[in-house]
Design an enzyme around this catalytic site. Structure first.
Site, PDB file in Angstrom:
ATOM      1  N   THR A  62      21.131   3.755  22.097  1.00 10.87           N
ATOM      2  CA  THR A  62      20.106   4.654  21.564  1.00 10.87           C
ATOM      3  C   THR A  62      20.613   5.309  20.293  1.00 10.87           C
ATOM      4  OG1 THR A  62      20.883   6.466  22.977  1.00 10.87           O
ATOM      5  CG2 THR A  62      19.050   5.128  23.805  1.00 10.87           C
ATOM      6  N   ASP A  92      23.395   5.170  26.320  1.00 14.72           N
ATOM      7  CA  ASP A  92      22.591   6.308  25.880  1.00 14.72           C
ATOM      8  C   ASP A  92      23.515   7.287  25.168  1.00 14.72           C
ATOM      9  OD1 ASP A  92      20.592   8.083  25.426  1.00 14.72           O
ATOM     10  OD2 ASP A  92      20.131   8.480  27.527  1.00 14.72           O
ATOM     11  N   ALA A  93      23.720   7.043  23.875  1.00 15.58           N
ATOM     12  CA  ALA A  93      24.633   7.858  23.080  1.00 15.58           C
ATOM     13  C   ALA A  93      23.911   8.667  22.012  1.00 15.58           C
ATOM     14  CB  ALA A  93      25.686   6.972  22.420  1.00 15.58           C
ATOM     15  N   LYS A  94      22.701   8.230  21.627  1.00 18.83           N
ATOM     16  CA  LYS A  94      21.873   8.925  20.637  1.00 18.83           C
ATOM     17  C   LYS A  94      22.658   9.246  19.364  1.00 18.83           C
ATOM     18  CE  LYS A  94      18.714  10.930  24.057  1.00 18.83           C
ATOM     19  NZ  LYS A  94      19.391  10.549  25.311  1.00 18.83           N
ATOM     20  N   ARG A  95      23.369   8.252  18.854  1.00 20.17           N
ATOM     21  CA  ARG A  95      24.177   8.455  17.659  1.00 20.17           C
ATOM     22  C   ARG A  95      23.315   8.398  16.409  1.00 20.17           C
ATOM     23  NH1 ARG A  95      27.565  10.586  20.961  1.00 20.17           N
ATOM     24  NH2 ARG A  95      29.306   9.299  21.665  1.00 20.17           N
TER      25      ARG A  95
END
Length: 302
Positions: free
Chosen positions: A146, A116-119
């Site tokens: 993510t 879950d890094a939302k890059r």
């Protein structure tokens, strides 16, 4: 936890030679894991307050103890772990070392790892993020990551291509549960289509024809209520945060996801983690949530 590279990591070389066989797609691996282990993703979110609740210090030693306990307790039980990268990054290189080890050990136990890094970025920078999370030679190689598409869906192309090449998955932020997300995600484009609907349509196109499940998924909050105005049938997984501490329950899933509920991967963090540090308590909580999801969606989950 001491850091160690993943078995596939070769930090000094990028080997050439015969092409390896195509890896099994993430969508197929996820479908099997959900069928065999239950449709549940457990977040690894070492908040300072949660470390305190476990009687641990808010330092690298506490982080390592917490993470090791979760992975050892649940690594052979749950389908997916979702470590939140930020809670490791805040400790600098030593925190990242804990994360590297957690990823490797979770995968060794048969769990899939969704980072879950939302890059989100463009060009070579997006390519570097893809190298970080979706290249088998990286110490942070994960089964999926993510991504934020709000520099334009096309900006994700390096990561989407890397995911397909390496048998990985991505989960694109589409309809998140935070209220602030609506000002972007539900904004209407010139053609009258909501931005989130456009993202879902892109994913549906990419997943067309994939069996038994596409590898490109969307993040759709379980707290959002009836989403029948959006086409969630993207032939890919739908990561559904919000179960437990954020107020949603497994019983809400059919209302939120409709006919697409069979492809939902509910994500629970504090609802499970608050039962630690006792390993038996963690296992019992995860099993209960998985059973509640199976009951709620009935025959929709194969």
């Amino acid at each position: 936890m001491t850091a160690r590279p993943s078995p596939d990591h070769h930090p000094s070389t990028r080997p050439s030679g015969p092409q390896r066989s195509s890896p099994e797609p993430f969508g197929a691996r996820l479908r099997r894991a959900m069928d065999e282990r239950g449709p549940l993703c457990v977040g690894i979110d070492p908040h300072a307050s949660l470390l305190a609740d476990w009687g641990l210090n808010d330092d690298v030693a506490g982080l390592a103890r917490f993470t090791r306990t979760v992975v050892e307790a649940l690594g052979e039980q749950v389908a997916v772990f979702k470590p939140q990268s930020a809670f490791f990054e805040r400790f600098g290189s030593r925190g990242i070392a804990v994360l590297e080890t957690a990823v490797a050990e979770a995968r060794e136990r048969g769990a899939l790892v969704l980072m879950d890094a939302k890059r989100g970025d463009i060009g070579s920078t997006m390519g570097a993020y893809a190298d970080t999370y979706l290249d088998p030679r990286s110490p942070l190689f994960s089964d999926a990551v993510t991504l934020s598409p709000y520099l334009g869906y096309g900006s994700l192309r390096p990561a989407l291509d890397a995911a397909v090449l390496n048998g990985c998955g991505v989960f694109v932020l589409a309809l998140t549960s935070n209220p602030e997300g609506q000002e972007v995600q539900r904004a209407v484009r010139a053609d009258g289509t909501a931005v989130a609907a456009t993202m879902l349509a892109h994913l549906k196109t990419e997943n067309a024809g994939a069996e038994p499940l596409g590898s490109l998924g969307a993040v759709v909050g379980a707290t959002l209520g009836d989403l029948s105005s959006f086409d969630l049938a993207i032939n890919g997984p739908l990561l559904a945060p919000g179960i437990g501490a954020q107020g949603a329950t497994p019983a809400d899933l059919p209302t939120v996801f409709g006919d697409a509920v069979g492809n939902v991967l509910p994500s629970v963090s504090r609802g499970v983690l608050r039962h630690g540090p006792d390993a038996a308590g963690l296992r019992a909580a995860a099993a209960r949530f998985a059973d509640e999801v199976r009951t709620a969606v009935g025959g929709a989950v194969r």
